[in-house]
Design a protein around this motif. Structure first.
Motif, PDB file in Angstrom:
ATOM      1  N   GLY A 203       0.789  -1.233   0.000  1.00  0.00           N
ATOM      2  CA  GLY A 203       0.000   0.000   0.000  1.00  0.00           C
ATOM      3  C   GLY A 203       0.812   1.269   0.000  1.00  0.00           C
ATOM      4  O   GLY A 203       0.250   2.363  -0.024  1.00  0.00           O
ATOM      5  N   ASN A 204       2.169   1.151   0.025  1.00  0.00           N
ATOM      6  CA  ASN A 204       3.039   2.328   0.105  1.00  0.00           C
ATOM      7  C   ASN A 204       2.654   3.185   1.315  1.00  0.00           C
ATOM      8  O   ASN A 204       2.998   2.858   2.431  1.00  0.00           O
ATOM      9  N   LEU A 205       1.916   4.262   1.099  1.00  0.00           N
ATOM     10  CA  LEU A 205       1.598   5.172   2.196  1.00  0.00           C
ATOM     11  C   LEU A 205       0.340   4.773   2.960  1.00  0.00           C
ATOM     12  O   LEU A 205       0.030   5.351   3.988  1.00  0.00           O
ATOM     13  N   VAL A 206      -0.417   3.812   2.424  1.00  0.00           N
ATOM     14  CA  VAL A 206      -1.630   3.360   3.121  1.00  0.00           C
ATOM     15  C   VAL A 206      -1.437   1.908   3.550  1.00  0.00           C
ATOM     16  O   VAL A 206      -0.433   1.278   3.230  1.00  0.00           O
ATOM     17  N   GLN A 207      -2.417   1.380   4.268  1.00  0.00           N
ATOM     18  CA  GLN A 207      -2.300   0.030   4.816  1.00  0.00           C
ATOM     19  C   GLN A 207      -2.289  -1.014   3.705  1.00  0.00           C
ATOM     20  O   GLN A 207      -3.021  -0.918   2.719  1.00  0.00           O
ATOM     21  N   ASP A 208      -1.433  -2.039   3.870  1.00  0.00           N
ATOM     22  CA  ASP A 208      -1.377  -3.133   2.900  1.00  0.00           C
ATOM     23  C   ASP A 208      -2.700  -3.897   2.909  1.00  0.00           C
ATOM     24  O   ASP A 208      -3.341  -4.048   3.958  1.00  0.00           O
TER      25      ASP A 208
END
Length: 791
Positions: A203-208
């Protein structure tokens, strides 16, 4: 209240969406979608959304039907409960895994065992927010007192990642080396250990986002040195759902799903011959084509493949004329001619849909677009008038649309397809012979089809005939309904022996008085004369291009941008029989780019690896290839198909092509450096077909074979009925099994049934061979038959 819309998805790939129904908790969509399925899939899914202007649309719930279960629901209208949408419910895809158990001797002479886990690849991972995911895998060895975890690298923008990563886990350790021919792991250790592989989207900057998991007990290696197999990804906790779920509502669907295995052409020769002889059989009720219509549970199932096959071989006109004559024998009142729902009327309805598509587009589409995009009120029912509406203004608006549409229709005879004209001519002649004392019946025989079953239906439901992308809003539906009623009555009013309107509503009777003029009657009769004439007319296709397809897609820039990179831009594509163009937006008259159809050399799929984008195809022409990305696999398949058909006769078509793009000085597929290098893969061979009527006769014959197979019991009853009639010549006293069949000549009908049964039995053999081969060829654990269950 919610603003709802639905999407139709193959697994998680959206292929269609409905219009938005505003401010409703019980939205009525009434939209119909027909499409070929161009790839394998596990689920046909339907998502219900709440439209959100400022944020991402909220998924209310979904209905997911397994491919194996589609046949159980086919042809039935069913309410399905909506299920919650979460990471567990979205799991799909499979993992290719290899396990090995190695024996190692350490430097100090001790022996240990090492478990080797090779994560090879995944296939068919879900889309995340409509895009290919960025997957990675965690690999864990789990036991009573251990949980060792390792992780693969992230693969960018792909649903089919190739990991090819190997991980090593220490399983058991012995105190000293013993000279055994084969070191066996202690049984209790084996029973307690398992390999767990979890797939995630980075997710990079968000949750996987969780994509699925598999659990493989290490004891699969008890009898083998290695274990290699494909596994279906599973939801967490094997998909166990809580016993209590919120009531999210339900969705009513009517699904018609067919799946056929089409044999090579030579197998279908006898059945095709038998069906194509039908127009010449006397009486027509003893023909194979008519018998098919008699024994099918739903006549519509038989009509579509039958009409397409007969149309392909120019046999539809004599067959339709023969079955229509049978209808006429039973018609007692000239005013009710061809008003029933018989095999004849259904065949003609289907024929008009198939061959009349372009005719409707050039005749009705411009006016329907104007009506649907306008907000003019046309309500003339005093009870339904809104506050502030002026009924006189509404009458004028309605009259303007009716006049415009009527004028266009009665001037359109030159565009009417020849096949329709030929059938209308036959109907007119037969109706005159059946009712020689009625001067109007020659017109009502034709108008009952062209006005009642063709133009009026297309006006009231333009989306069904591909004249509009979606089902219109309620106000527009009301306007189209009033127009359709008026046009329908105008068409029949000028041809019926009693010149009076047939409206039940007083307000419609009052409105129709505006059209009770001789000019309207003469215009209708002139039009009906022209479309039921045998005189040769010039096809409109020779003077103006045939509109084939249009839609929004992404194309790769032909040149370079200012920063030196080629990018993808959204464009509106339009294909006619003469050229392929794309524009900045729909309705724009100035094309940014034009490719004459005669310059197209090949149209082929483009490998996903070229640009890390799915659903791409290439139009190879006399200049640089045009790389296009469609919105989904269905749309890509339709564009490739129609482009291939429209360019199939081009003289310089290529025999080979490059399945990948030319990037950074070489072709990615074969690494040739010359941009003009010959293709490295043979072009897909296209089956010649008419650009307006795409008919695969083998496929239609296979569908007919399937229908005969499903109706063998009824065919047997019909055969017995023929025998009973032939033996018993007395009057029929009570209704019995054969009273539902039309049997005019029991001997000829019996012979035809015998021929049908013989042909079907011969076709059964290759089908049975295929079924056995299919069931035995896919080894359990192979890519085609992975381990695990579909939830």
């Amino acid at each position: 209240m919610r603003d709802c819309f639905c999407t139709i998805n193959l697994d998680q790939e959206e292929v269609y969406r409905t219009q938005v129904v505003e401010k409703s908790l019980s939205p009525f969509f009434s939209e119909e979608f027909y499409f070929e399925i161009p790839r394998t899939f596990q689920y046909l899914s339907f998502y219900v959304y709440d439209k959100n202007v400022l944020q991402r649309d909220l998924r209310i719930g979904k209905v997911a039907i397994k491919k194996e279960d589609l046949c159980n629901h086919s042809g039935k209208e069913t309410w399905f409960s909506l299920q919650p949408v979460d990471s567990n419910s979205e799991v799909q895809g499979k993992v290719h895994l290899e396990l090995k158990l190695n024996e190692l001797i350490t430097e100090n002479g001790t022996v240990c065992q090492q478990l080797v886990v090779h994560v090879k690849a995944c296939h068919g991972l879900p889309l995340i927010n409509g895009q290919s995911c960025d997957p990675y895998a965690t690999v864990s060895l789990v036991g009573p007192s251990r949980n060792d975890q390792k992780k693969t690298k992230v693969k960018k923008k792909t649903s089919n990642p190739q990991f090819n990563e190997i991980f090593y886990f220490e399983v058991t350790r012995s105190s000293s080396y013993t000279r055994k021919s084969q070191f066996q792991v202690e049984e209790e250790d084996i029973e307690k250990l398992e390999i767990r592989i979890d797939l995630w989207n980075n997710g990079n900057l968000v949750q996987d986002v969780f994509l699925g998991e598999i659990k493989v007990p290490v004891n699969v290696l008890r009898n083998d040195a290695s274990h290699q197999a494909w596994y279906l990804l599973q939801p967490r906790d094997n998909g166990n759902k809580s016993s209590k779920t919120d009531d999210l509502g339900s969705l009513r669907l009517n699904i018609c799903y067919t799946e056929d295995y089409v044999l090579p052409s030579e197998y279908y020769g006898p059945l095709k011959t038998l069906l194509l002889k039908s127009p010449d059989v006397q009486p027509i009720s003893a023909s194979a084509a008519y018998i098919l219509g008699e024994i099918c549970r739903d006549k519509n199932d038989a009509v579509l493949p039958l009409v397409r096959l007969l149309l392909h071989h120019d046999k539809l006109v004599p067959f339709a004329a023969a079955v229509a004559e049978l209808d006429l024998k039973e018609t007692q009142d000239a005013n009710t001619i061809f008003r029933g729902n018989s095999l004849a009327t259904r065949c003609l309805d289907e024929m008009m849909k198939i061959v009349g598509g372009h005719y409707l587009k050039v005749t009705l589409k411009p006016i329907l677009d104007e009506i649907c995009e306008s907000s003019k009120s046309c309500e003339i029912d005093p009870i339904k008038l809104k506050e502030g509406d002026n009924v006189e203004n509404n009458k004028e608006n309605l009259r303007y649309y009716v006049d415009k549409l009527f004028s266009t229709i009665v001037k359109s005879s030159m565009s009417c397809p020849t096949v329709m004209c030929d059938i209308f001519y036959s109907l007119r002649q037969m109706a005159t012979q059946r009712f020689p004392n009625d001067p109007h019946v020659q017109y009502s025989a034709v108008s009952s089809f062209v006005f009642l079953r063709f133009f009026a239906v297309a006006v009231v439901s333009p989306h069904t005939f591909h004249l509009r992308p979606h089902h219109p809003d309620p106000q527009t539906i009301r306007t189209l309904t009033l127009i359709s009623k008026t046009i329908q009555t105008l068409g029949s009013w000028g041809s019926l022996s009693k010149s009076k309107s047939s409206f039940k509503e007083t307000f419609m009777c009052e409105f129709f008085k505006m059209f009770q003029e001789e000019g309207y009657i003469m215009a209708v009769k002139k039009f009906l004369d022209e479309i039921s004439s045998t005189e040769t007319k010039e096809s409109s296709g020779t003077s103006e291009p045939v509109h084939l397809k249009e839609g929004e897609m992404y194309k790769r820039a032909q040149g370079r941008t200012r920063i030196g990179k080629k990018n993808f831009k959204k464009r509106w594509f339009c294909l006619t029989s003469r050229e392929l163009t794309y524009h900045k937006q729909p309705g724009s008259k100035d094309a940014i780019y034009t490719i004459p159809v005669k310059n197209i050399l090949a149209v082929e799929k483009l490998e996903e690896s070229s640009f890390n984008k799915k659903n791409m195809f290439q139009v190879i022409h006399t200049e640089k290839p045009l790389y296009v990305q469609a919105n989904n696999c269905v749309e890509a398949n339709e564009w490739i198909d129609v482009l291939c058909r429209v360019s199939r006769c081009n003289q310089n078509r290529l025999s080979s092509y490059h399945p990948s793009a030319y990037l950074n000085g070489n072709w990615l597929c074969c690494l040739e450096t010359s941009e003009n290098a010959l293709g490295c893969k043979p072009c897909t061979a296209g089956v010649p077909a008419d650009i307006q009527i795409d008919i695969d006769e083998d496929r239609e014959t296979e569908r007919i074979y399937s229908l005969f197979t499903l109706s063998l019991l009824k065919l047997q009853k019909m055969e017995e009925a023929c025998g009973t009639i032939a033996v018993y010549q007395g009057p029929q006293k009570e209704p019995d099994d054969y009273s539902n069949f039309v049997i005019e000549d029991s001997v000829t009908t019996f012979k035809t049934i015998q021929q049908i049964k013989s042909v079907i039995e011969k076709l059964d053999e290759p089908h049975e061979k295929y079924r056995k081969k299919r069931s035995s060829s896919a080894k359990y654990g192979s890519k085609e038959n992975p381990i695990g269950k579909i939830f």
